[in-house]
Design a protein around this motif. Structure first.
Motif, PDB file in Angstrom:
ATOM      1  N   THR A 211       0.830  -1.204   0.000  1.00 34.79           N
ATOM      2  CA  THR A 211       0.000   0.000   0.000  1.00 34.79           C
ATOM      3  C   THR A 211       0.861   1.250   0.000  1.00 34.79           C
ATOM      4  O   THR A 211       0.621   2.202  -0.745  1.00 34.79           O
ATOM      5  N   GLY A 212       1.904   1.268   0.838  1.00 33.29           N
ATOM      6  CA  GLY A 212       2.798   2.422   0.897  1.00 33.29           C
ATOM      7  C   GLY A 212       3.453   2.704  -0.443  1.00 33.29           C
ATOM      8  O   GLY A 212       3.570   3.857  -0.857  1.00 33.29           O
ATOM      9  N   GLY A 213       3.876   1.653  -1.136  1.00 37.18           N
ATOM     10  CA  GLY A 213       4.501   1.825  -2.444  1.00 37.18           C
ATOM     11  C   GLY A 213       3.530   2.367  -3.465  1.00 37.18           C
ATOM     12  O   GLY A 213       3.888   3.240  -4.269  1.00 37.18           O
ATOM     13  N   ARG A 214       2.304   1.874  -3.446  1.00 38.53           N
ATOM     14  CA  ARG A 214       1.286   2.369  -4.394  1.00 38.53           C
ATOM     15  C   ARG A 214       0.955   3.833  -4.119  1.00 38.53           C
ATOM     16  O   ARG A 214       0.776   4.623  -5.038  1.00 38.53           O
ATOM     17  N   TRP A 215       0.879   4.195  -2.827  1.00 42.16           N
ATOM     18  CA  TRP A 215       0.611   5.593  -2.480  1.00 42.16           C
ATOM     19  C   TRP A 215       1.736   6.494  -2.991  1.00 42.16           C
ATOM     20  O   TRP A 215       1.481   7.565  -3.530  1.00 42.16           O
ATOM     21  N   ARG A 216       2.972   6.046  -2.809  1.00 43.43           N
ATOM     22  CA  ARG A 216       4.106   6.866  -3.238  1.00 43.43           C
ATOM     23  C   ARG A 216       4.076   7.088  -4.745  1.00 43.43           C
ATOM     24  O   ARG A 216       4.206   8.209  -5.227  1.00 43.43           O
ATOM     25  N   ARG A 217       3.873   6.026  -5.504  1.00 49.07           N
ATOM     26  CA  ARG A 217       3.832   6.149  -6.964  1.00 49.07           C
ATOM     27  C   ARG A 217       2.638   6.976  -7.420  1.00 49.07           C
ATOM     28  O   ARG A 217       2.748   7.807  -8.324  1.00 49.07           O
ATOM     29  N   GLY A 218       1.504   6.749  -6.780  1.00 52.53           N
ATOM     30  CA  GLY A 218       0.306   7.491  -7.140  1.00 52.53           C
ATOM     31  C   GLY A 218       0.426   8.973  -6.829  1.00 52.53           C
ATOM     32  O   GLY A 218      -0.051   9.822  -7.584  1.00 52.53           O
ATOM     33  N   PHE A 219       1.099   9.275  -5.715  1.00 54.51           N
ATOM     34  CA  PHE A 219       1.270  10.668  -5.323  1.00 54.51           C
ATOM     35  C   PHE A 219       2.133  11.414  -6.334  1.00 54.51           C
ATOM     36  O   PHE A 219       1.800  12.525  -6.769  1.00 54.51           O
ATOM     37  N   VAL A 220       3.248  10.824  -6.705  1.00 48.99           N
ATOM     38  CA  VAL A 220       4.143  11.462  -7.665  1.00 48.99           C
ATOM     39  C   VAL A 220       3.433  11.661  -9.005  1.00 48.99           C
ATOM     40  O   VAL A 220       3.560  12.716  -9.645  1.00 48.99           O
ATOM     41  N   ALA A 221       2.653  10.685  -9.434  1.00 48.74           N
ATOM     42  CA  ALA A 221       1.922  10.796 -10.699  1.00 48.74           C
ATOM     43  C   ALA A 221       0.893  11.923 -10.630  1.00 48.74           C
ATOM     44  O   ALA A 221       0.708  12.674 -11.601  1.00 48.74           O
TER      45      ALA A 221
END
Length: 259
Positions: A211-221
């Motif tokens: 979940t943390g990894g998806r949030w990080r990638r989604g945030f940058v996008a």
């Protein structure tokens, strides 16, 4: 005919008031309903008219950022613009006051002048975006709604998750109504969503690394899509290629708080 999308909140407010003014309606109520494209008294009418008031609030806020002499010049017209939006002393249903008397040409001209000045001074910022492609931001919004729905309750409090989802749905609503409210309102709301996601990311428990990894990638996008709208593709691409700019800096911050 190409549809013109307002570039600042002041342009959006001006264009809506012009539509009411030119509607040919026999009263303010009908003029506003025609300009906003929805039935008077409906929930959607209330939502759209409230957004018009938001355009006025943002216009006043942005004009207060100008040099003092320009602030003084335009602040004289704040009461006239506000009165045009709410008409506090008149009945909106009065057939003796057609929509044409909602506002004067002089008041509209001063609002248009203020809008053009803000576009010139703030161009390339969230208050006066130079980008026009909303597809990337819309796709990022949809991705975030899916991501929030997949975030476990034990990872993030449901009320926080639903609050962010409501913000994103409002942003999608603004994108769908870009012709009415303009890109500046969209860009500024996207900035608000960025702040909410960043704040919520510090509350992730960290128990679910995926979940943390998806949030990080989604945030940058999402930041990239928002910056693309505000500054345009060329400026954003240059910042990325140079290894600097808001995308890299914010991604580093997010990485530090979500790992």
């Amino acid at each position: 005919m190409e549809i013109r999308i307002p570039g600042t909140s002041a342009h959006g407010l001006h264009d809506i008031l012009v539509q009411v003014w030119q509607s040919g309606a026999q009263n303010f109520r009908s003029g506003w309903a025609k300009a906003l494209g929805v039935e008077w008294g409906s929930s959607e009418f209330a939502r759209r008219h409230a957004e018009v008031a938001g355009l006025l609030a943002e216009t006043i806020q942005q004009l207060h950022a100008l040099p003092e002499a320009q602030q003084d010049r335009y602040s004289r017209y704040f009461p006239q613009w506000w009165t045009a939006v709410v008409q506090p002393d008149l009945s909106w249903a009065d057939a003796g006051r057609p929509a044409r008397v909602l506002v004067t040409q002089e008041t509209l001209d001063h609002l248009a002048s203020a809008a053009d000045l803000l576009q010139s001074v703030l161009g390339g910022t969230r208050s006066a975006p130079v980008g026009s492609n909303l597809d990337g931001l819309k796709e990022s919004c949809a991705s975030w709604l899916d991501l929030l729905a997949q975030t476990p309750d034990e990872e993030l409090a449901p009320i926080v998750r639903e609050e962010i989802a409501a913000q994103i749905r409002h942003l999608l609503w603004l994108i769908d109504n870009a012709e009415l409210f303009g890109t500046a309102r969209i860009s500024r709301e996207a900035t608000s969503v960025i702040g909410s996601i960043a704040q919520a990311s510090t509350g992730l428990t960290g128990q679910d690394l995926q979940t943390g990894g998806r949030w990080r990638r989604g945030f940058v996008a999402f930041v990239a899509a928002s910056a693309l709208l505000a500054t345009g593709a060329t400026q954003l691409q240059t910042a990325i290629e140079a290894g600097s700019g808001v995308v890299k800096e914010i991604s580093q911050v997010v990485e530090s708080v979500t790992q």
